[in-house]
Design an enzyme around this catalytic site. Structure first.
Site, short mmCIF file in Angstrom:
data_model
loop_
_atom_site.label_atom_id
_atom_site.label_comp_id
_atom_site.label_asym_id
_atom_site.label_seq_id
_atom_site.Cartn_x
_atom_site.Cartn_y
_atom_site.Cartn_z
CB ALA A 16 -0.89 -0.01 1.23
N GLY A 21 0.63 -5.14 0.82
CA GLY A 21 -0.53 -5.29 -0.04
C GLY A 21 -0.19 -5.90 -1.39
CD GLU A 25 -2.12 -8.13 2.81
OE1 GLU A 25 -1.96 -6.94 2.49
OE2 GLU A 25 -2.61 -8.47 3.90
CD GLU A 78 1.72 -5.62 5.62
OE1 GLU A 78 2.64 -6.45 5.85
OE2 GLU A 78 0.92 -5.75 4.69
N1 CO8 Z 1 4.54 3.35 -0.56
C1 CO8 Z 1 4.91 4.54 -1.07
N2 CO8 Z 1 6.08 4.72 -1.74
C2 CO8 Z 1 6.89 3.66 -1.86
C3 CO8 Z 1 6.56 2.40 -1.33
C4 CO8 Z 1 5.31 2.26 -0.66
N3 CO8 Z 1 4.89 1.08 -0.17
N4 CO8 Z 1 7.58 1.54 -1.60
C5 CO8 Z 1 8.50 2.25 -2.28
N5 CO8 Z 1 8.10 3.53 -2.44
C6 CO8 Z 1 8.80 4.62 -3.11
C7 CO8 Z 1 9.94 5.15 -2.26
O1 CO8 Z 1 9.46 6.08 -1.30
C8 CO8 Z 1 10.81 5.78 -3.31
O2 CO8 Z 1 10.27 7.01 -3.67
P1 CO8 Z 1 11.22 8.35 -3.74
O3 CO8 Z 1 12.15 8.05 -4.87
O4 CO8 Z 1 10.24 9.43 -4.03
O5 CO8 Z 1 11.90 8.43 -2.43
C9 CO8 Z 1 10.65 4.85 -4.50
O6 CO8 Z 1 9.43 4.14 -4.28
C10 CO8 Z 1 11.77 3.81 -4.63
O7 CO8 Z 1 11.86 3.12 -3.39
P2 CO8 Z 1 13.23 2.98 -2.55
O8 CO8 Z 1 14.13 4.14 -2.83
O9 CO8 Z 1 12.87 2.73 -1.13
O10 CO8 Z 1 13.83 1.68 -3.25
P3 CO8 Z 1 14.85 0.64 -2.60
O11 CO8 Z 1 15.28 -0.21 -3.74
O12 CO8 Z 1 15.89 1.34 -1.79
O13 CO8 Z 1 13.97 -0.23 -1.57
C11 CO8 Z 1 12.02 -1.49 -0.88
C12 CO8 Z 1 12.93 -1.05 -2.06
C13 CO8 Z 1 12.79 -2.41 0.06
C14 CO8 Z 1 10.84 -2.23 -1.50
C15 CO8 Z 1 11.55 -0.22 -0.11
O14 CO8 Z 1 11.03 0.71 -1.04
C16 CO8 Z 1 10.47 -0.48 0.90
O15 CO8 Z 1 10.76 -1.00 1.97
N6 CO8 Z 1 9.20 -0.13 0.57
C17 CO8 Z 1 8.09 -0.26 1.50
C18 CO8 Z 1 7.62 -1.68 1.60
C19 CO8 Z 1 6.51 -1.79 2.62
O16 CO8 Z 1 6.68 -1.51 3.79
N7 CO8 Z 1 5.32 -2.25 2.16
C20 CO8 Z 1 4.17 -2.45 3.05
C21 CO8 Z 1 3.30 -1.25 3.04
S1 CO8 Z 1 1.94 -1.41 4.20
C22 CO8 Z 1 0.80 -2.37 3.35
O17 CO8 Z 1 1.02 -2.80 2.26
C23 CO8 Z 1 -0.52 -2.66 4.07
C24 CO8 Z 1 -1.51 -3.32 3.11
C25 CO8 Z 1 -2.92 -3.12 3.61
C26 CO8 Z 1 -3.96 -3.45 2.54
C27 CO8 Z 1 -3.97 -2.54 1.32
C28 CO8 Z 1 -4.97 -1.41 1.43
C29 CO8 Z 1 -5.04 -0.54 0.17
#
Ligand code: CO8
Length: 259
Positions: free
Chosen positions: A68, A110, A113, A133
Site C-alpha cells: 500500500a 498489499g 496480498e 507491515e
Molecule cells: N509506498 C509509497 N512509496 C513507496 C513504497 C510504498 N509502499 N515503496 C517504495 N516507495 C517509493 C519510495 O518512497 C521511493 O520514492 P522516492 O524516490 O520518491 O523516495 C521509490 O518508491 C523507490 O523506493 P526505494 O528508494 O525505497 O527503493 P529501494 O530499492 O531502496 O527499496 C524497498 C525497495 C525495500 C521495496 C523499499 O522501497 C520499501 O521497503 N518499501 C516499503 C515496503 C513496505 O513496507 N510495504 C508495506 C506497506 S503497508 C501495506 O502494504 C498494508 C496493506 C494493507 C492493505 C492494502 C490497502 C489498500
C-alpha cells in the site's frame, strides 16, 4: 473500458486480459485510486465474454507492488482506511475468471496480498515476497495473515508477519505458493503462456473449477465435496461438455464456445 485510468495499463492478448500496475517511480505502490482502478478493470474483463483469463503484473521490472502507498496512508484515520479501498479488495476476491499474478521484484505488504488473491503465481527468480507491515507499526490488512497461515502453515507465517522478513520466489515455490519460478524478466511471458492454456479450456468448466477449488478454503470437506459434485453434474448441461467428449472420441481438438 475507460481510457482514463491513471495508475494502471489495460490490454488484451487474444483472450487474455492484462492489467499492469503502473506507478514504477513508487515501485507500483497501491494507492486507493490504483486499487479501485484495478478492481474496475478486472471486473470489466470478468464480464467480457471474449476474455477467458486475466494476468496482473507490475511495470518497471523492480516490483510487482511494494505494498500500500505509505505516503498516502500515513495520515489516514481508521474510517478513511475503511472507506478508502477495502471494498475494492472484496470485488477482486469475488471475480469468477482465473487471475494469474506475474511477479518480478518486490511483492510486499498489499503487493504480496494481491498476488495471494490471485489463482496462480508466476515469479521471476528476483521476486521477493514479504509482509513488512510490522516494521511500520501495523499488520497485514488485506488477507496476509490468513492466506499465509493457510498456505505456509502457522510457523512460517508467524515469522514473515512478526519479523517482516522477505522470502525468495524459490522459497515460495518450495512451499507451494508459487507455480513457476522463471529467469529474471520472463515472468510476464511465462504467465501469458499459462493464461493461454487456461483460456483454451471450456470457460464454464473453468469458472466452476475455480469456485470448487476456492471452496476448499471456505467450507468443511463434506460441503466442499458437495460443491464439487454439483458443479461436476451441472457441466453436463453445457454444449462444451458434449463438444469436449465428442472431440476426444473423434480424436480432434475441441472447439469450446463457452456455452
Ligand atoms: N509506498 C509509497 N512509496 C513507496 C513504497 C510504498 N509502499 N515503496 C517504495 N516507495 C517509493 C519510495 O518512497 C521511493 O520514492 P522516492 O524516490 O520518491 O523516495 C521509490 O518508491 C523507490 O523506493 P526505494 O528508494 O525505497 O527503493 P529501494 O530499492 O531502496 O527499496 C524497498 C525497495 C525495500 C521495496 C523499499 O522501497 C520499501 O521497503 N518499501 C516499503 C515496503 C513496505 O513496507 N510495504 C508495506 C506497506 S503497508 C501495506 O502494504 C498494508 C496493506 C494493507 C492493505 C492494502 C490497502 C489498500
Amino acid at each position: 473500458m475507460p481510457e482514463s485510468y491513471q495508475h494502471i495499463l489495460v490490454e488484451r492478448d487474444e483472450n487474455v486480459g492484462i492489467v499492469t500496475l503502473n506507478r514504477p517511480h513508487a515501485l507500483n505502490a497501491l494507492n486507493f485510486e490504483l486499487v479501485s482502478e484495478l478492481a474496475e478493470a478486472l471486473a470489466e474483463f470478468d464480464r467480457d465474454s471474449a476474455i477467458r483469463c486475466m494476468v496482473i503484473t507490475g511495470a518497471g521490472g523492480k516490483a510487482f507492488a511494494a505494498g500500500a502507498d505509505i505516503k498516502e496512508m500515513s495520515g489516514k484515520s481508521p474510517i478513511d482506511m475503511m472507506m478508502g479501498g477495502f471494498e475494492a479488495w472484496q470485488l477482486i476476491k469475488r471475480l469468477r475468471k482465473p487471475i494469474i499474478a506475474a511477479v518480478g521484484g518486490y511483492a510486499l505488504g498489499g503487493g504480496c496480498e494481491l498476488a495471494l488473491h490471485c489463482d496462480m503465481i508466476v515469479a521471476s527468480e528476483n521476486a521477493r515476497f514479504g509482509q513488512p507491515e510490522i516494521l511500520l507499526g501495523v499488520i497485514p490488512g488485506a488477507g496476509g495473515t490468513q492466506r499465509l497461515a493457510r498456505t505456509l502453515g502457522k510457523f512460517r507465517a508467524m515469522e514473515m508477519v512478526l519479523t517482516g522478513a522477505q522470502i525468495s520466489a524459490q522459497e515460495m515455490a518450495d512451499h507451494g505458493l508459487v507455480n513457476r519460478v522463471v529467469p529474471e524478466g520472463e515472468h510476464l511471458v511465462e504467465a501469458l503462456k499459462l493464461a493461454k492454456k487456461v483460456a483454451a479450456q471450456a470457460p464454464i468448466a473453468i469458472r466452476l473449477a475455480k469456485e470448487a477449488v476456492n471452496a476448499a478454503f471456505e467450507t468443511s470437506l463434506e460441503e466442499g465435496l458437495d460443491i464439487e459434485r454439483k458443479n461436476f453434474f451441472l457441466l453436463f448441461a453445457t454444449e462444451d461438455m458434449r463438444e469436449g467428449m465428442q472431440a476426444f472420441i473423434e480424436k480432434r481438438k475441441p472447439d469450446f464456445k463457452g456455452k
